[in-house]
Scaffold this active site. Structure first.
Site, PDB file in Angstrom:
ATOM      1  N   LYS A  80       0.834  -1.205   0.000  1.00  0.00           N
ATOM      2  CA  LYS A  80       0.000   0.000   0.000  1.00  0.00           C
ATOM      3  C   LYS A  80       0.868   1.254   0.000  1.00  0.00           C
ATOM      4  O   LYS A  80       1.902   1.304   0.674  1.00  0.00           O
ATOM      5  CB  LYS A  80      -0.904  -0.034   1.234  1.00  0.00           C
ATOM      6  CG  LYS A  80      -1.956   1.058   1.309  1.00  0.00           C
ATOM      7  CD  LYS A  80      -2.848   0.813   2.511  1.00  0.00           C
ATOM      8  CE  LYS A  80      -3.890   1.886   2.692  1.00  0.00           C
ATOM      9  NZ  LYS A  80      -4.767   1.613   3.860  1.00  0.00           N
ATOM     10  N   SER A 155      -9.235   2.567   3.001  1.00  0.00           N
ATOM     11  CA  SER A 155      -8.205   3.189   2.197  1.00  0.00           C
ATOM     12  C   SER A 155      -7.332   2.195   1.432  1.00  0.00           C
ATOM     13  O   SER A 155      -6.479   2.614   0.636  1.00  0.00           O
ATOM     14  CB  SER A 155      -7.316   4.066   3.090  1.00  0.00           C
ATOM     15  OG  SER A 155      -6.677   3.303   4.091  1.00  0.00           O
ATOM     16  N   SER A 179     -10.209   0.194   6.928  1.00  0.00           N
ATOM     17  CA  SER A 179      -9.532   0.328   5.634  1.00  0.00           C
ATOM     18  C   SER A 179      -9.098  -0.980   4.993  1.00  0.00           C
ATOM     19  O   SER A 179      -8.735  -1.002   3.820  1.00  0.00           O
ATOM     20  CB  SER A 179      -8.324   1.251   5.774  1.00  0.00           C
ATOM     21  OG  SER A 179      -8.738   2.576   5.994  1.00  0.00           O
TER      22      SER A 179
END
Length: 480
Positions: A80, A155, A179
């Protein structure tokens, strides 16, 4: 083996092939490179690629005996874009860091690479992970592979979209207010928020920050457990990190354990929920009852969750981002500025109250699990919404005051320090995935994963992806 065939295999099968020498990490990297070129332009899941670095790492791994190549044995994994990878662009989704090349990797990345993971890409994220819709001013929006007019959530939206579209077998993500779980739900994959300290990472501005954790995503529960085994463990650089037993999480996922008594709640008593999502998740829970599990509608008292999370999240943003706001306010999105300013305005009484509320919520959840093995509820209160909406502003006739209010059903588990797993449990009338959240007691990943495999098998939805990204029906008609 053809690249297209490799893409469809589960991660455990690919790792087994690597161990036998049937394929090499280079075969997998070639397959991924071709798949990314084919499908990623439609979803924008992996905006930064680092195949040259990945091939160099693969070369180093290939010099080792197969038994010494770690848990993942050379399996590629994307990271990520909130997490530093040495020598690879790491933007945090922010124009402030649009050219940031870290000199050192995060502890998490170092551990994955030590355990045979090969980093080949960075997955897209909202700016600083703020807001459960993956878009930013550096790379744009990530679209949902099930319907490219819809959000992939966030996210960890890039990670989820990569898994769903077949440009990853496993993926790293992180979770503060859902997330890992929100994008798993929207994209029809699996995501786990682990317990605090389960996955070691490099501390940022706080040694003792406990709202955010790092964690795994995958296409099914057993693959996710494999990645958690590669992530987990104690590290001197993270004083909160926990020791682990090698292979314990995949073993748990494959144990055949079945819960005796579970609770189901459509809303945890704290949030509106789309009626169709409530219906789908309740039906999933009842399927477990058909297999002999006692299913009762119940939840602990989580009424303080909204006030508590708003305060502690704001405090986290002020602690970590206030300097950036002072120096680069014009480059920050309004939601981030609002969160920082809210944190800076907090009083010591408000902070003390929120800390006490979190202890109360944790204790209530602990007591609840003395009666129930697991707590089931929706992972998200809606299915994927249109990508143009910055966040969900209303649900079931209720208007939300802030951009994070719609996340209560996931941040309640965050506050209570519980591991929480999202698995696919059905589809809406529009063909969009819906996730079932499986919450376990603190440090109860073994129970969550075992229960997750059981539920996945009962529901028969462990092999939904990968798919070729699908345009909305209106665009398909126009193309035809």
């Amino acid at each position: 083996m053809a690249a297209a065939e490799l893409i469809t295999k589960d991660a455990r099968s690919v790792v087994a092939m690597l161990r036998r020498g049937d394929i090499t990490p280079h075969d997998l990297l070639a397959a991924l490179e071709a798949r990314i070129a084919e499908v990623d332009p439609a979803v924008n899941a992996l905006p930064t690629l680092c195949f040259e670095r990945a091939r160099a790492h693969a070369d180093r791994l290939m010099k080792l005996p197969a038994a010494e190549r770690g848990i993942l044995a050379g399996l590629p994994v994307p990271i990520k874009d909130l997490t530093e990878v040495e020598g690879v662009l790491t933007t945090h989704g922010s124009p402030i860091f649009a050219k940031n090349i870290p000199a050192k990797s995060n502890i998490l990345v170092e551990r994955l690479e030590e355990n045979g993971g090969v980093v080949y890409a960075k997955s897209n994220t909202p700016e600083f992970g703020a807001g459960a819709n993956t878009f930013n001013e550096v790379f744009g929006a990530t679209l949902n592979p099930w319907n490219t007019s819809r959000s992939a959530a966030g996210s960890s939206g890039g990670a989820a979209a990569a898994l769903a579209s077949g440009t990853a077998w496993l993926a790293h993500g992180s979770d503060m207010g859902g997330s890992l779980r929100n994008p798993a739900s929207f994209c029809g994959v699996v995501g786990l928020r682990p317990s605090i300290g389960r996955v070691a990472h490099t501390p940022g501005v706080q040694v003792d920050g406990t709202l955010g954790v790092e964690g795994p995503m995958a296409r099914n529960v057993e693959d996710l457990a494999l990645l958690l085994d590669a992530m987990a463990g104690e590290h001197a650089g993270d004083p909160l990190s926990l020791p682990t037993v090698e292979g314990q999480f995949l073993k748990a996922a494959q144990s055949g354990w079945k819960p005796k008594r579970v609770a189901y709640s459509k809303d945890l008593g704290i949030t509106p929920v789309d009626p169709e999502v409530a219906k789908i998740t309740r039906a999933a829970a009842q399927k477990l009852a058909g297999e002999g599990v006692i299913v009762e509608e119940a939840h602990p008292d989580l009424s303080e969750a909204h006030e508590c999370f708003q305060t502690l999240r704001a405090l986290s943003f002020a602690t970590g981002r206030a300097k950036l706001m002072r120096e680069h306010r014009d480059l920050l999105k309004p939601e981030v500025i609002w969160n920082i300013e809210k944190g800076l305005a907090l009083t010591i009484d408000e902070i003390s109250k929120a800390q006490a509320q979190r202890v109360t919520l944790m204790n209530r959840m602990r007591d609840f699990f003395e009666k129930y093995d697991l707590l089931l509820c929706p992972s998200t209160i809606v299915a994927a919404f249109p990508i143009e909406e910055r966040y969900l502003a209303r649900c079931a006739g209720v208007e939300f005051e802030t951009y994070i209010d719609w996340l209560a059903i996931v941040y309640a588990a965050t506050l209570a320090c519980c591991p929480a797993l999202s698995i696919p449990c059905g589809f809406t009338s529009e063909g969009l995935p819906v996730g079932l959240q499986i919450i376990a007691p603190n440090r109860g990943e073994v129970r969550a994963l075992a229960g997750g495999t059981f539920a996945e098998n009962v529901l028969g939805l462990g092999a939904l992806t990968p798919i070729v990204p699908r345009a909305p029906a209106s665009q398909q008609r126009q193309a035809g």
